[in-house]
Design an enzyme around this catalytic site. Structure first.
Site, PDB file in Angstrom:
ATOM      1  N   VAL A   1      15.643   4.877  11.320  1.00  0.00           N
ATOM      2  CA  VAL A   1      16.484   4.004  12.147  1.00  0.00           C
ATOM      3  C   VAL A   1      17.701   3.490  11.382  1.00  0.00           C
ATOM      4  CG1 VAL A   1      16.501   1.910  13.561  1.00  0.00           C
ATOM      5  CG2 VAL A   1      14.390   3.246  13.347  1.00  0.00           C
ATOM      6  N   CYS A   2      18.867   3.594  12.031  1.00  0.00           N
ATOM      7  CA  CYS A   2      20.076   2.948  11.512  1.00  0.00           C
ATOM      8  C   CYS A   2      20.830   2.345  12.687  1.00  0.00           C
ATOM      9  CB  CYS A   2      20.955   3.915  10.716  1.00  0.00           C
ATOM     10  SG  CYS A   2      21.839   5.137  11.694  1.00  0.00           S
ATOM     11  N   GLY A   3      21.969   1.769  12.432  1.00  0.00           N
ATOM     12  CA  GLY A   3      22.709   1.065  13.476  1.00  0.00           C
ATOM     13  C   GLY A   3      23.128   1.917  14.651  1.00  0.00           C
TER      14      GLY A   3
END
Length: 92
Positions: free
Chosen positions: A8-10
């Protein structure tokens, strides 16, 4: 046993994709069968995964019952391994 892992990232592209590739390599070397996908922080919340891998900035988006590995880097394999390997050991 196949485990499902979400990185998960932005925004779900750059960083989490790099992390996904590192996680796949680490799992393979540990002999863990894993289906790894990357996504953005908004989509991640609704995903049913055995493990989420992200940085501390996104820890708060997950529920207490969701298993989350917090890594210090999206790209530095040594730092990722330090945080991820102990968590992956639980799935062996």
């Amino acid at each position: 046993m196949m485990i499902n892992i979400v990185t998960v990232c932005g925004n779900g592209i750059g960083s989490s994709l790099l992390l996904k590739m590192k996680v796949e390599t680490i799992c393979k070397e540990m002999g863990i069968e894993a289906n790894v996908e990357s996504c953005d922080s908004n989509a991640a919340v609704g995903k049913g995964a055995d493990l989420f891998v992200t940085v501390k900035e996104f820890k708060s988006i997950f529920e207490d019952d969701q298993k989350v590995a917090i890594v210090k880097s999206y790209t530095n394999r040594k730092k990722i391994e330090e945080d991820l390997v102990p968590v992956l050991e639980e799935f062996k």
